[in-house]
Design an enzyme around this catalytic site. Structure first.
Site, PDB file in Angstrom:
ATOM      1  N   TYR A 156     -33.815 -38.785  -1.531  1.00 38.50           N
ATOM      2  CA  TYR A 156     -33.401 -39.524  -2.668  1.00 38.50           C
ATOM      3  C   TYR A 156     -32.356 -38.993  -3.516  1.00 38.50           C
ATOM      4  O   TYR A 156     -31.435 -39.517  -3.936  1.00 38.50           O
ATOM      5  CB  TYR A 156     -34.885 -39.543  -3.538  1.00 38.50           C
ATOM      6  CG  TYR A 156     -34.735 -40.454  -4.733  1.00 38.50           C
ATOM      7  CD1 TYR A 156     -34.973 -41.979  -4.686  1.00 38.50           C
ATOM      8  CD2 TYR A 156     -34.369 -39.884  -6.126  1.00 38.50           C
ATOM      9  CE1 TYR A 156     -34.642 -42.644  -5.797  1.00 38.50           C
ATOM     10  CE2 TYR A 156     -34.548 -40.820  -7.096  1.00 38.50           C
ATOM     11  CZ  TYR A 156     -34.500 -41.996  -7.143  1.00 38.50           C
ATOM     12  OH  TYR A 156     -34.655 -43.017  -8.189  1.00 38.50           O
ATOM     13  N   LYS A 160     -28.581 -40.593  -4.591  1.00 36.18           N
ATOM     14  CA  LYS A 160     -28.162 -40.613  -6.063  1.00 36.18           C
ATOM     15  C   LYS A 160     -27.200 -39.754  -6.117  1.00 36.18           C
ATOM     16  O   LYS A 160     -26.254 -40.194  -6.968  1.00 36.18           O
ATOM     17  CB  LYS A 160     -29.375 -40.173  -6.695  1.00 36.18           C
ATOM     18  CG  LYS A 160     -30.523 -41.458  -6.677  1.00 36.18           C
ATOM     19  CD  LYS A 160     -30.261 -42.834  -6.827  1.00 36.18           C
ATOM     20  CE  LYS A 160     -31.450 -43.699  -6.747  1.00 36.18           C
ATOM     21  NZ  LYS A 160     -30.960 -44.852  -7.055  1.00 36.18           N
TER      22      LYS A 160
HETATM   23  P1  NAI Z   1     -38.982 -50.882  -8.649  1.00 35.98           P
HETATM   24  O1  NAI Z   1     -39.598 -50.251  -7.224  1.00 35.98           O
HETATM   25  O2  NAI Z   1     -39.956 -51.084  -9.695  1.00 35.98           O
HETATM   26  O3  NAI Z   1     -37.762 -52.012  -8.353  1.00 35.98           O
HETATM   27  C1  NAI Z   1     -36.857 -52.018  -7.271  1.00 35.98           C
HETATM   28  C2  NAI Z   1     -36.696 -53.159  -6.492  1.00 35.98           C
HETATM   29  O4  NAI Z   1     -35.724 -53.112  -5.608  1.00 35.98           O
HETATM   30  C3  NAI Z   1     -37.765 -53.715  -6.199  1.00 35.98           C
HETATM   31  O5  NAI Z   1     -38.130 -55.043  -6.520  1.00 35.98           O
HETATM   32  C4  NAI Z   1     -37.757 -53.742  -4.613  1.00 35.98           C
HETATM   33  O6  NAI Z   1     -38.028 -54.869  -3.728  1.00 35.98           O
HETATM   34  C5  NAI Z   1     -35.930 -53.842  -4.397  1.00 35.98           C
HETATM   35  N1  NAI Z   1     -35.595 -53.392  -3.297  1.00 35.98           N
HETATM   36  C6  NAI Z   1     -36.039 -52.526  -2.572  1.00 35.98           C
HETATM   37  N2  NAI Z   1     -35.258 -52.339  -1.485  1.00 35.98           N
HETATM   38  C7  NAI Z   1     -34.524 -53.297  -1.556  1.00 35.98           C
HETATM   39  C8  NAI Z   1     -33.375 -53.748  -0.505  1.00 35.98           C
HETATM   40  N3  NAI Z   1     -33.074 -53.072   0.507  1.00 35.98           N
HETATM   41  N4  NAI Z   1     -32.578 -54.689  -0.900  1.00 35.98           N
HETATM   42  C9  NAI Z   1     -32.883 -55.453  -2.202  1.00 35.98           C
HETATM   43  N5  NAI Z   1     -33.670 -55.065  -2.877  1.00 35.98           N
HETATM   44  C10 NAI Z   1     -34.682 -54.148  -2.622  1.00 35.98           C
HETATM   45  O7  NAI Z   1     -38.074 -49.557  -9.021  1.00 35.98           O
HETATM   46  P2  NAI Z   1     -37.555 -49.136 -10.479  1.00 35.98           P
HETATM   47  O8  NAI Z   1     -37.904 -47.949 -11.019  1.00 35.98           O
HETATM   48  O9  NAI Z   1     -37.038 -50.545 -11.366  1.00 35.98           O
HETATM   49  O10 NAI Z   1     -36.062 -48.598  -9.889  1.00 35.98           O
HETATM   50  C11 NAI Z   1     -34.700 -49.418  -9.948  1.00 35.98           C
HETATM   51  C12 NAI Z   1     -33.448 -48.305  -9.717  1.00 35.98           C
HETATM   52  O11 NAI Z   1     -33.336 -47.327 -10.711  1.00 35.98           O
HETATM   53  C13 NAI Z   1     -33.635 -47.851  -8.271  1.00 35.98           C
HETATM   54  O12 NAI Z   1     -32.215 -47.525  -7.799  1.00 35.98           O
HETATM   55  C14 NAI Z   1     -34.143 -46.359  -8.502  1.00 35.98           C
HETATM   56  O13 NAI Z   1     -33.871 -45.468  -7.648  1.00 35.98           O
HETATM   57  C15 NAI Z   1     -33.617 -46.090  -9.998  1.00 35.98           C
HETATM   58  N6  NAI Z   1     -34.102 -45.113 -10.709  1.00 35.98           N
HETATM   59  C16 NAI Z   1     -35.455 -45.300 -11.308  1.00 35.98           C
HETATM   60  C17 NAI Z   1     -35.871 -44.297 -11.964  1.00 35.98           C
HETATM   61  C18 NAI Z   1     -37.714 -44.417 -12.515  1.00 35.98           C
HETATM   62  O14 NAI Z   1     -37.920 -43.502 -13.104  1.00 35.98           O
HETATM   63  N7  NAI Z   1     -38.300 -45.625 -12.506  1.00 35.98           N
HETATM   64  C19 NAI Z   1     -35.504 -43.056 -12.420  1.00 35.98           C
HETATM   65  C20 NAI Z   1     -33.815 -42.963 -11.858  1.00 35.98           C
HETATM   66  C21 NAI Z   1     -33.429 -43.987 -11.246  1.00 35.98           C
END
Ligand code: NAI
Length: 248
Positions: A156, A160
């Site tokens: 991961y 990133k």
């Molecule tokens: P989440 O798991 O709640 O939402 C992620 C969404 O992306 C889901 O709806 C999922 O179905 C979709 N997804 C997964 N693989 C996919 C693909 N191949 N094509 C299209 N859609 C896809 O995650 P969250 O927390 O909202 O994360 C969003 C972004 O923020 C991610 O890139 C994550 O790495 C980043 N992030 C999140 C943090 C956190 O603490 N929640 C911290 C730092 C970064």
């Protein structure tokens, strides 16, 4: 006048979590919003309904951001339907955490494909339209662990960190065409992704955050509004941390 009036945004992985809140914040600022997620399910339909209720044009698309062909297809479809793309938010992401000694090749490849290759796929597909428009804002969702590293997250963190190199390179390559490229590095944000972490580990994380709490997806979305809008018209090649001073 709202901050994003007349702009078209495409947000990946936005049926829920941070992406959904970005889509909603954009709609509230008057943007037309196209968004993707893996499936057109009830979660996507609910998000689409919420966006339409804000009085803007909005549509959810089933598309796998890790697939080059699927990304080309969805970008072309969005431009056909919405006419242009002013803001691309590469938000889709997954975790497959494990200590390096237990990390499989499959989990390495999956995280690099969904988190990093997706950013190339969508940006590559969108750039030709932004080049013609001679404007655009690309926003890539990195993470504080892409800057600091994190035990148990080698795949991961690498994905990133890769996003940051890509973001800065694109800013340099496309800057002369008025296309900006920035990354957001969230810290610990309360979504389904962090809900996977066991309660005691989550509490330990929160105790390390100087602001003593996890962030809300809406707090990340505010920064995405800034980067998508003309408020940031001379901001490019940057990584903005949204982390309550964690890992600074
Ligand atoms: P989440 O798991 O709640 O939402 C992620 C969404 O992306 C889901 O709806 C999922 O179905 C979709 N997804 C997964 N693989 C996919 C693909 N191949 N094509 C299209 N859609 C896809 O995650 P969250 O927390 O909202 O994360 C969003 C972004 O923020 C991610 O890139 C994550 O790495 C980043 N992030 C999140 C943090 C956190 O603490 N929640 C911290 C730092 C970064």
């Amino acid at each position: 006048m709202k901050l994003l009036e007349n702009k078209v945004a495409l947000v990946t992985g936005a049926s829920k979590g941070i992406g959904k809140q970005i889509a909603i914040a954009y709609a509230k600022e008057g943007a037309m919003v196209a968004f993707t997620d893996l499936n057109r399910d009830s979660v996507m339909e609910e998000t689409e309904k919420e966006l339409l209720a804000l009085g803007v044009k909005a549509k959810g698309y089933a598309s796998n951001a890790a697939s080059f062909e699927d990304s080309e297809r969805v970008v072309d479809e969005v431009v056909k339907e919405f006419g242009r793309i002013d803001i691309l938010v590469n938000n889709a992401g997954i975790t497959k955490d494990n200590l390096l000694m237990r990390m499989t090749e499959k989990d390495w490849d999956a995280v690099i494909a969904v988190n990093l290759k997706s950013v190339f796929n969508l940006t590559h597909a969108t750039q030709k339209y932004m080049l013609k428009q001679r404007s655009g804002s690309i926003i890539n969702m990195s993470s504080v662990v892409g800057v600091s590293g994190n035990a148990g997250q080698a795949n991961y963190s690498a994905s990133k960190a890769g996003i940051i190199g890509f973001t800065k390179s694109v800013a340099k390559e496309l800057g002369s065409r008025n296309i900006r490229s920035n990354a957001i590095a969230p810290g610990f944000i309360i979504t389904d992704m962090t809900a996977q972490i066991p309660e005691d580990a989550r509490k330990a994380w929160e105790a390390q955050i100087p602001m003593r709490r996890g962030g809300q997806p809406e707090e990340v979305a505010k920064v995405a509004v800034f980067l998508g809008s003309d408020l940031s018209s001379y901001v490019s090649g940057q990584v903005i941390h949204v982390c309550g001073a964690m890992n600074c």
